[in-house]
Design a protein around this motif. Sequence first.
Motif, short mmCIF file in Angstrom:
data_model
loop_
_atom_site.label_atom_id
_atom_site.label_comp_id
_atom_site.label_asym_id
_atom_site.label_seq_id
_atom_site.Cartn_x
_atom_site.Cartn_y
_atom_site.Cartn_z
N GLN A 77 0.58 -1.37 0.01
CA GLN A 77 0.19 0.11 -0.44
C GLN A 77 0.96 1.09 -0.19
OE1 GLN A 77 -2.48 -1.10 3.28
NE2 GLN A 77 -4.57 0.31 2.01
N THR A 78 0.36 1.95 -0.98
CA THR A 78 1.26 4.00 -0.59
C THR A 78 0.13 4.43 -0.21
OG1 THR A 78 3.05 2.49 -3.02
CG2 THR A 78 2.91 5.23 -1.79
N PHE A 79 0.38 5.24 0.74
CA PHE A 79 -0.10 6.34 1.48
C PHE A 79 -0.28 7.81 0.82
CE2 PHE A 79 -1.24 2.63 3.58
CZ PHE A 79 -2.52 2.60 3.94
N ARG A 80 -0.38 8.62 0.49
CA ARG A 80 -0.56 10.11 0.18
C ARG A 80 -1.07 10.84 0.65
NH1 ARG A 80 0.27 6.82 -4.82
NH2 ARG A 80 2.18 6.81 -5.83
N LEU A 81 -0.34 11.92 1.31
CA LEU A 81 -0.81 13.05 1.50
C LEU A 81 -1.12 14.13 0.48
CD1 LEU A 81 -2.63 14.37 4.11
CD2 LEU A 81 -0.51 15.76 4.99
N VAL A 82 -2.16 14.60 0.12
CA VAL A 82 -2.16 15.22 -1.00
C VAL A 82 -2.99 17.18 -1.14
CG1 VAL A 82 -3.19 15.62 -3.63
CG2 VAL A 82 -2.20 13.13 -2.40
N VAL A 83 -2.10 17.90 -1.52
CA VAL A 83 -3.01 19.26 -1.43
C VAL A 83 -3.40 19.50 -2.81
CG1 VAL A 83 -2.72 21.66 -0.86
CG2 VAL A 83 -1.59 19.79 0.81
N ALA A 84 -4.55 20.12 -2.84
CA ALA A 84 -4.76 20.13 -4.36
C ALA A 84 -5.58 21.30 -4.64
CB ALA A 84 -5.39 19.23 -4.74
N ASP A 85 -5.71 22.32 -5.21
CA ASP A 85 -6.87 23.79 -5.06
C ASP A 85 -8.37 23.06 -5.34
OD1 ASP A 85 -5.45 24.72 -6.14
OD2 ASP A 85 -4.89 25.44 -8.01
#
Lengths: 174, 433
Positions: free
Chosen positions: B178-186
Amino acid sequence: MLNYKLAAITLMLALFTGCASNTVPDPEPTDTTYDAAGSGADTDVYGDDPLGGGEAIGDDYSAGELTNIIYFDFDSSEVRADFTDIVARHALILANDSMIRVRLEGHADERGSREYNIGLGERRAQSVRRMLMIQGASASQIATVSFGEERPVALGGDEDSWAQNRRVEIKYTN
Amino acid sequence: MLRNAIIAGVAVFLFAGSALADITVEITKGGVARTPVAVVPFGWQGQSADIPLDIAEVIAADLQRSGRFAPIPEENMLQKPTAGAELDFDDWSFVKAEAVVVGRVVQTGENAYDVSFQLFDVFRREQLVGYRIPASRGTMRIVAHRAADMIYEKLTGIKGVFATKVAFVTAERRQDVQTFRLVVADQDGANETVILQSTDPIMSPAWSPDSRRLAYVSFENDRSSVWVQTLRTGNRIQVSNKPGINGAPSFSPDGRQLALTLGGIDGNLDIHVLDLSTRQTRRLTTHRAIDTEGSWSPDGRYIYFTSDRSGGPQVYRVPAAGGTPERVTFEGSYNARPRLSPDGKRLAMVHLDRGNYRIAVMDVKSKELLVVSAGQQDESPSFAPNSDTLIYATRQARNGVLETVTADGLIRQRVSSGQGDVREPVWSPFPRY
């Protein structure tokens, strides 16, 4: 001597858990082999000399023959009757060697809020921890961590998958 | 060896990191009449042949996504003025536009532009708002969103949130890793940026009030710890790493304290408050039940939290200065993860609704509860800073996707991403310019 003890426990555990794989056991055990092995081992564990019947087969007590996964009912952190013997065997391993360390990893199914599910997973890990400590393991041997619903083993969205995910994994860390 | 592999499994990215695929938006429910508006393609005066960004398209998409407007297609426009003086109101009455936006971009330097726009009321034949905003190529999209914010507020009386951001967590499984990502987007899904990637779970992102930092939970090294990461620099600090659970961070309105859940070695989850400068923690609840998911009231006086001290989970609140917790929710057997709207009038939560976990919004004064989502396992409600809209996670097949819904439940839309299982969206505060 130490190795002998561990090996003896290992043998008993192997006897007991040989029929129980890492999948979810039937909640109402109808498998007679499973029952027979379980009750057979019981007398050894709770007898006057719990190690008396053992025989050395090696020191790979954590090598995977022992079931390390305890499953739980929905919305419950109580160790089910069909798992108390397994927990007792892990307790015996810990009680017999204060150097052995375990990490109890608590898990929940995916329903509901994530951080609350962290709490439910921790409650299950603590339930196993208390049972281990009552039977002779010491607090310093046990660490707990809850992954809540973040590390499912079954990926389906049905009761069968959820039942496999409501679990505590007992991991030997040394 | 194993330990090294685990540490290597965490990668930090600067906020300006690589962008991922855009989120696409589909409307799933619209319960109100959409006002027809025209956003005319902007004029362009500069060195290159084409305008650096189709600003009209960004504005029209923002208005469309609000669910309250129906932009008129370009091919239906009888004229394409770029300034108010060129407007023929009869043409716009004819195509039934109630409002018209015109504008232009003028290049003033190598990487300097002036973006100007005007909004007109077609019936009253008058300008409602007009602005000129300096921009660079890098800021042009955010300038377009700010223009959309001003237009939206003028037309609806509600502050626009088009210039805000959303943080969320994704999980992707490949060959059992499993790969977890913390993402920020408009908020429109553009500029999707991974700020942290790990093979261990990442949970519970929370914005600082100045939108510059995110607090979150990481399970690196097989235990939970709470971190605060500065978006611009990628610098991350571990702020809580106590034995047992470290979870559910929430910034105080002044940004100086974090509400946290700590479990301790005996696993008794309670709400604590961590002072970020002194690193002192203060315990707020002591009950042996699960107390978690603390969240500050906007005035800083209370911390709302989930507790199952009565049996199932319900929402409680405790004075942030310390005191006796009081129960807040009584309707239904499962109410968790409380989040107050920034205006303090509404409380969003996960609510068990006839066997389905859904998002409910409670009117704080009348205590009236309204279910605003329609999934089976909806979670993680988070208010937009205008208190008008919420974002939350729902399931599409087996993957988590994001939806937004107005707090009255009338306009619901899907925000779907191609990046695996999307969960735990949190809407940023208003940006500070």
